[in-house]
Design an enzyme around this catalytic site. Structure first.
Site, mmCIF file in Angstrom:
data_model
loop_
_atom_site.group_PDB
_atom_site.id
_atom_site.type_symbol
_atom_site.label_atom_id
_atom_site.label_comp_id
_atom_site.label_asym_id
_atom_site.label_seq_id
_atom_site.Cartn_x
_atom_site.Cartn_y
_atom_site.Cartn_z
ATOM 1 N N HIS A 68 -2.228 13.532 51.796
ATOM 2 C CA HIS A 68 -1.860 13.341 53.152
ATOM 3 C C HIS A 68 -0.411 12.460 53.122
ATOM 4 O O HIS A 68 -0.546 11.403 52.603
ATOM 5 C CB HIS A 68 -2.633 12.696 54.153
ATOM 6 C CG HIS A 68 -2.365 13.082 55.526
ATOM 7 N ND1 HIS A 68 -1.473 12.309 56.309
ATOM 8 C CD2 HIS A 68 -2.777 13.911 56.619
ATOM 9 C CE1 HIS A 68 -1.200 12.623 57.425
ATOM 10 N NE2 HIS A 68 -2.157 13.501 57.714
ATOM 11 N N THR A 140 41.470 49.048 69.513
ATOM 12 C CA THR A 140 40.113 49.077 69.781
ATOM 13 C C THR A 140 39.511 50.187 69.034
ATOM 14 O O THR A 140 40.199 51.132 68.700
ATOM 15 C CB THR A 140 40.035 49.420 71.218
ATOM 16 O OG1 THR A 140 40.605 50.673 71.627
ATOM 17 C CG2 THR A 140 40.822 48.168 72.268
ATOM 18 N N HIS A 141 38.276 49.922 68.655
ATOM 19 C CA HIS A 141 37.369 51.061 67.796
ATOM 20 C C HIS A 141 37.961 51.037 66.648
ATOM 21 O O HIS A 141 38.165 52.086 65.836
ATOM 22 C CB HIS A 141 37.504 52.277 68.384
ATOM 23 C CG HIS A 141 37.079 52.401 69.807
ATOM 24 N ND1 HIS A 141 35.360 52.514 70.014
ATOM 25 C CD2 HIS A 141 37.402 52.427 70.881
ATOM 26 C CE1 HIS A 141 35.342 52.468 71.264
ATOM 27 N NE2 HIS A 141 36.254 52.331 72.166
ATOM 28 N N SER A 263 38.121 40.709 37.946
ATOM 29 C CA SER A 263 38.074 40.178 36.403
ATOM 30 C C SER A 263 38.605 41.557 35.613
ATOM 31 O O SER A 263 38.902 41.289 34.604
ATOM 32 C CB SER A 263 36.729 39.978 36.026
ATOM 33 O OG SER A 263 35.819 41.449 36.169
ATOM 34 N N LYS A 268 44.383 42.684 42.211
ATOM 35 C CA LYS A 268 43.716 42.404 43.330
ATOM 36 C C LYS A 268 44.072 40.854 44.104
ATOM 37 O O LYS A 268 43.752 40.002 43.297
ATOM 38 C CB LYS A 268 42.211 42.503 42.937
ATOM 39 C CG LYS A 268 41.945 43.880 42.479
ATOM 40 C CD LYS A 268 42.024 45.131 43.927
ATOM 41 C CE LYS A 268 41.009 44.690 44.829
ATOM 42 N NZ LYS A 268 39.815 44.952 44.621
ATOM 43 N N GLU A 275 34.651 36.856 53.199
ATOM 44 C CA GLU A 275 33.453 37.675 52.909
ATOM 45 C C GLU A 275 32.474 36.708 52.416
ATOM 46 O O GLU A 275 31.121 36.837 52.593
ATOM 47 C CB GLU A 275 33.695 38.542 51.532
ATOM 48 C CG GLU A 275 34.785 39.730 52.029
ATOM 49 C CD GLU A 275 35.076 40.332 50.676
ATOM 50 O OE1 GLU A 275 35.742 41.425 50.800
ATOM 51 O OE2 GLU A 275 34.887 39.698 49.447
#
Length: 434
Positions: A68, A140-141, A263, A268, A275
């Protein structure tokens, strides 16, 4: 929390050393409260204040026997004292110490979180002011709508983060409480004045009524507020990710010297910060269900909540502060590609003036909405298929049957029309947030 996402200030707050120091602070303030009620001699309280100290190693040794943690803690403290040790834990139950201390640690974490959110708010405000004159295609959308001010995006997020700060302040009022009410929460072996004394001494609010534990609706509300903050951060990150797509490239994350995006593909430049924020924000929201289930305890108490809370609170504070700080850095380093923004506006050939023309004709001439709408829609479809200027298509198809003067038509094609109320919007938002 793994080191990659840990925040040193939060790790320190939720470390056993800080927790047990606060446990001791609660025990001392309870003794002081008994002194104020004439139960404990002031000299004994003075000795307890001066001599009692935390020895984690010794506490763990005792816990091996007692199984305890609070009993082990009080016995460890008692070993540093003489006869005055009898006043330690007088009238208390374990959760008087544990919940009050945890709520204090939550307070310490909330103070740091609020500071970080205010830093993010300041960056969003600055970015909004910097970009309010930039006209960008609204969507929009995911589809082009009408031009708008880029600054309104940052202003929107600034306003939302400030609402989140307001919600956090409300949650703080409800969770940052002292609970010193005894085994059943009925103060049978305590006096209410003890709790009031401890709350004031520890700069906490009062838990007006509890059982053996502070009720977990308070904790559930706090966790839901933090999850809501995470949803805002993911919303912002998702917008940045869309803007950074190769076919858009209107707004991009900063890319440091020596940074690599892949890599295998040297070309890129990925939105890795956004993210990362999205992924961790989802993790923060995953605690909501656990927090709400923790509110359902048996009778005056069980401990089905306590095990997961040892993980939930340090984890969620580490995560929400990590992603908030990363968002501040990401917003600071954004690259605004004005050339791409202008290209995307120009390639629409003025088609986004369709509602402007529709509304103007309806307000100034006696035509039905249906006949004007159908005419303009027919022209927009032709404009899209032929890639010709919308104004030219309108004229060739008979727009002058709806408008008397060609100068009227020319005046309708003013892109600044779409941002004519931006300054008013900025004033309204800024006035609401000082």
């Amino acid at each position: 929390m793994i080191e990659r996402y840990s925040i040193k200030e939060i790790e320190k707050i939720w470390a056993d050393e800080n927790k047990l120091d606060i446990w001791l602070d609660v025990e001392k303030e309870v003794v002081n409260a008994w002194v104020s009620l004439g139960v404990v001699p002031s000299e004994d309280a003075k000795v307890i204040s001066q001599k009692s100290k935390v020895d984690i190693k010794r506490m763990l040794e005792i816990e091996q026997e007692t199984k305890h943690d609070v009993v082990a803690f009080t016995r460890m403290i008692s070993e540093t004292l003489g006869s005055e040790k009898k006043w330690i834990h007088l009238g208390l139950t374990s959760t008087d110490i544990v919940d009050t201390a945890q709520n204090k640690m939550i307070q310490q974490s909330n103070e740091f979180l609020e500071k970080v959110l205010k830093e993010l708010s300041a960056v969003l405000k600055e970015k909004a002011n910097e970009t309010k004159e930039i006209i960008i295609m609204g969507r929009t959308h995911g589809m082009y709508g009408e031009p708008t001010s880029l600054g309104l995006k940052f202003l929107l997020w600034f306003d939302e983060i400030n609402r989140q700060i307001e919600r956090l302040d409300l949650a703080r009022k409800q969770i940052e409480v002292a609970k010193i009410s005894g085994s059943m929460g009925n103060y049978a072996n305590l006096e209410i004045e003890v709790e009031e004394y401890v709350a004031k001494a520890m700069n906490l609010n009062l838990d007006n009524i509890s059982t053996q534990v502070t009720q977990r609706d308070r904790h559930a509300f706090l966790i839901s507020v933090i999850a809501n903050i995470a949803s805002t951060l993911e919303k912002i990150s998702t917008e940045i990710r869309h803007f950074q797509r190769s076919e858009v490239q209107e707004i991009c994350e900063g890319f440091g010297k020596g940074q690599k995006g892949s890599s295998s593909m040297p070309h890129k430049k990925n939105p890795i910060s956004s993210e990362n924020i999205c992924g961790l924000s989802r993790y923060a929201r995953s605690f909501v269900n656990t927090a709400f289930e923790n509110n359902v305890l048996w009778h005056e108490r069980d401990i089905s909540h306590s095990s997961n809370e040892r993980l939930v609170f340090p984890d969620i504070y580490n995560i929400i502060i990590y992603v908030s700080k990363r968002m501040t850095s990401t917003i600071n380093d954004l690259v605004i590609n004005k050339d791409k923004i202008d290209i995307h506006i120009n390639e629409q050939k003025g088609i986004f003036f369709s509602q402007r023309i529709l509304t103007y004709i309806l307000m100034n001439y006696e035509f039905s909405r249906e006949e004007v709408y159908d005419f303009i829609q027919k022209c927009t479809l032709e404009c899209q298929s032929t890639k010709r200027e919308f104004k030219d298509v309108l004229v060739e198809n008979g727009i002058m049957n709806f408008i008397n003067d060609k100068n009227e038509l020319e005046n309708l094609f003013d892109i600044n029309f779409f941002t004519r109320n931006v300054e008013k919007m900025f004033r309204r938002v800024m006035n609401n947030h000082g």
